[in-house]
Write a protein that holds these residues in place. Structure first.
Motif, mmCIF file in Angstrom:
data_model
loop_
_atom_site.group_PDB
_atom_site.id
_atom_site.type_symbol
_atom_site.label_atom_id
_atom_site.label_comp_id
_atom_site.label_asym_id
_atom_site.label_seq_id
_atom_site.Cartn_x
_atom_site.Cartn_y
_atom_site.Cartn_z
ATOM 1 N N THR A 189 13.688 -54.668 -27.524
ATOM 2 C CA THR A 189 14.263 -55.963 -27.145
ATOM 3 C C THR A 189 13.096 -56.713 -26.454
ATOM 4 O O THR A 189 12.309 -56.011 -25.546
ATOM 5 N N ARG A 190 13.123 -57.821 -26.640
ATOM 6 C CA ARG A 190 12.024 -58.803 -26.016
ATOM 7 C C ARG A 190 12.657 -59.293 -24.775
ATOM 8 O O ARG A 190 13.784 -59.846 -24.580
ATOM 9 N N HIS A 191 11.667 -59.520 -23.649
ATOM 10 C CA HIS A 191 11.976 -60.000 -22.380
ATOM 11 C C HIS A 191 10.664 -61.105 -21.832
ATOM 12 O O HIS A 191 9.749 -60.494 -22.072
ATOM 13 N N ALA A 192 11.235 -62.133 -21.676
ATOM 14 C CA ALA A 192 10.087 -63.146 -21.232
ATOM 15 C C ALA A 192 9.709 -62.557 -19.923
ATOM 16 O O ALA A 192 10.485 -62.127 -19.001
ATOM 17 N N LYS A 193 8.493 -63.158 -19.559
ATOM 18 C CA LYS A 193 8.106 -62.923 -18.164
ATOM 19 C C LYS A 193 8.153 -64.362 -17.164
ATOM 20 O O LYS A 193 7.583 -65.228 -17.403
ATOM 21 N N ARG A 194 8.975 -64.157 -16.412
ATOM 22 C CA ARG A 194 9.119 -65.346 -15.532
ATOM 23 C C ARG A 194 8.278 -65.524 -14.368
ATOM 24 O O ARG A 194 7.712 -64.546 -13.663
ATOM 25 N N GLY A 195 7.748 -66.751 -13.844
ATOM 26 C CA GLY A 195 6.524 -67.069 -12.966
ATOM 27 C C GLY A 195 6.425 -68.155 -12.941
ATOM 28 O O GLY A 195 7.361 -69.257 -13.080
ATOM 29 N N VAL A 196 5.260 -68.684 -12.123
ATOM 30 C CA VAL A 196 4.943 -69.898 -11.959
ATOM 31 C C VAL A 196 4.106 -70.844 -13.129
ATOM 32 O O VAL A 196 4.393 -71.704 -13.499
ATOM 33 N N LEU A 197 3.301 -69.844 -13.592
ATOM 34 C CA LEU A 197 2.385 -70.364 -14.668
ATOM 35 C C LEU A 197 2.851 -70.110 -15.898
ATOM 36 O O LEU A 197 3.466 -69.021 -16.228
ATOM 37 N N PRO A 198 2.662 -70.942 -16.878
ATOM 38 C CA PRO A 198 3.172 -70.781 -18.306
ATOM 39 C C PRO A 198 2.285 -69.677 -18.946
ATOM 40 O O PRO A 198 1.027 -69.322 -18.568
ATOM 41 N N ARG A 199 2.949 -68.807 -19.663
ATOM 42 C CA ARG A 199 2.441 -67.771 -20.539
ATOM 43 C C ARG A 199 2.207 -67.860 -22.138
ATOM 44 O O ARG A 199 3.491 -68.502 -22.632
ATOM 45 N N ARG A 200 1.427 -67.589 -22.610
ATOM 46 C CA ARG A 200 1.264 -67.660 -24.151
ATOM 47 C C ARG A 200 2.531 -66.936 -24.716
ATOM 48 O O ARG A 200 3.046 -67.376 -25.903
ATOM 49 N N GLU A 201 3.015 -65.759 -24.296
ATOM 50 C CA GLU A 201 3.878 -64.776 -24.815
ATOM 51 C C GLU A 201 4.919 -65.420 -24.842
ATOM 52 O O GLU A 201 6.027 -65.347 -25.562
ATOM 53 N N ASN A 202 5.376 -66.232 -23.760
ATOM 54 C CA ASN A 202 6.673 -66.739 -23.402
ATOM 55 C C ASN A 202 6.991 -67.866 -24.630
ATOM 56 O O ASN A 202 8.191 -68.060 -24.825
ATOM 57 N N PHE A 203 5.934 -68.675 -24.820
ATOM 58 C CA PHE A 203 6.043 -69.526 -25.937
ATOM 59 C C PHE A 203 6.487 -68.997 -27.436
ATOM 60 O O PHE A 203 7.077 -69.326 -27.859
ATOM 61 N N PHE A 204 5.621 -67.795 -27.423
ATOM 62 C CA PHE A 204 5.910 -66.765 -28.787
ATOM 63 C C PHE A 204 7.463 -66.458 -28.788
ATOM 64 O O PHE A 204 8.188 -66.507 -29.934
ATOM 65 N N ASP A 205 7.945 -65.944 -27.643
ATOM 66 C CA ASP A 205 9.351 -65.514 -27.628
ATOM 67 C C ASP A 205 10.228 -66.589 -27.759
ATOM 68 O O ASP A 205 11.285 -66.268 -28.423
ATOM 69 N N ALA A 206 10.064 -67.711 -27.257
ATOM 70 C CA ALA A 206 11.004 -68.933 -27.412
ATOM 71 C C ALA A 206 10.878 -69.323 -29.067
ATOM 72 O O ALA A 206 12.080 -69.504 -29.597
ATOM 73 N N GLU A 207 9.956 -69.291 -29.343
ATOM 74 C CA GLU A 207 9.759 -69.576 -31.062
ATOM 75 C C GLU A 207 10.624 -68.882 -31.830
ATOM 76 O O GLU A 207 11.464 -69.005 -32.673
ATOM 77 N N ILE A 208 10.304 -67.327 -31.368
ATOM 78 C CA ILE A 208 11.255 -66.157 -32.182
ATOM 79 C C ILE A 208 12.615 -66.545 -31.934
ATOM 80 O O ILE A 208 13.411 -66.354 -32.965
ATOM 81 N N ALA A 209 13.136 -66.794 -30.934
ATOM 82 C CA ALA A 209 14.649 -66.829 -30.434
ATOM 83 C C ALA A 209 15.243 -68.086 -31.152
ATOM 84 O O ALA A 209 16.130 -68.071 -31.592
ATOM 85 N N LEU A 210 14.542 -69.237 -31.228
ATOM 86 C CA LEU A 210 14.945 -70.526 -32.024
ATOM 87 C C LEU A 210 15.072 -70.249 -33.310
ATOM 88 O O LEU A 210 15.741 -70.725 -33.979
#
Length: 228
Positions: A189-210
């Motif tokens: 299961t994928r989990h995004a990492k919440r924080g203050v600064l953008p992370r490359r992995e989060n963009f990848f996760d969002a693309e997968i989800a969309l």
């Protein structure tokens, strides 16, 4: 004049959305939507679930180049490990256990997903004779269609489907479309990492989800107009 007045609003909204996705605050809800309905990862499959003839279907998820070699990506490694574990448990109670690896070459790399994953299954002690390669499918719909075509009627008493949580809802829609009712087994299961600064992995996760959410909507539209 209207566009000129809206530039500040459009620019600000774009920046906020970019930050919200990259920092995980929007990526995680998108993942939650895509993974909704999938069983929890790490579930235990009871011995009684395995029939005398059991098939374990492993869905592909692309290939990547690393250190000059074509290899399975991280999610594929998790699927391979889960499939090998199910196979080992199956062999303890069943006479026939097959792993069907379904994945063609949508990325147009030098080898298909199924062929690339094969050595990794062999390393996990799944014998070559118990592995069936389906290396023509280019989409999840074709995964289901092609797997259905190679399953003999009534031969397998138990069918299991191994993939990541984000793909499982769409995969089940397609497998049900072809008359199969596999037991869903989530590899990861994928989990995004919440924080203050953008992370490359989060963009990848969002693309997968969309991709998965659009794919589910596409499936229902195509079913309505008779394409699926």
């Amino acid at each position: 004049m209207l566009l000129r007045n809206a530039r500040t609003l459009i620019g600000t909204t774009t920046i906020v959305l970019f930050w919200a996705v990259g920092a995980g605050w929007l990526a995680q809800p998108l993942l939650d939507l895509a993974q909704r309905g999938a069983p929890p990862g790490g579930q235990t499959v009871a011995p009684a679930t395995y029939a005398a003839h059991t098939a374990i279907v492993l869905l592909g998820t692309g290939t990547v180049h690393r250190d000059g070699k074509l290899v399975p990506p991280r999610d594929a490694i998790a699927r391979i490990a889960m499939s090998a574990d199910l196979y080992a448990r199956c062999k303890q109670v069943s006479s026939v256990c097959h792993v069907i690896v379904s994945g063609g070459n949508p990325q147009e790399h030098e080898a298909t997903e199924a062929d690339t994953y094969l050595p990794y299954l062999l390393r996990e002690e799944v014998p070559r004779g118990d592995i069936i390669l389906e290396n023509r499918s280019m989409t999840t719909y074709e995964n289901a269609r092609n797997v259905a075509a190679i399953l003999p009627d009534g031969y397998y008493g138990s069918l299991m489907l191994v993939t990541s949580a984000y793909q499982m809802p769409r995969a089940l829609l397609n497998f049900h479309r072809f008359g199969m009712n596999p037991l869903p087994v989530v590899s990861n299961t994928r989990h995004a990492k919440r924080g203050v600064l953008p992370r490359r992995e989060n963009f990848f996760d969002a693309e997968i989800a969309l991709h998965e959410l659009v794919g589910i909507a596409q499936f229902h539209v195509y079913r309505q107009i008779g394409w699926f």
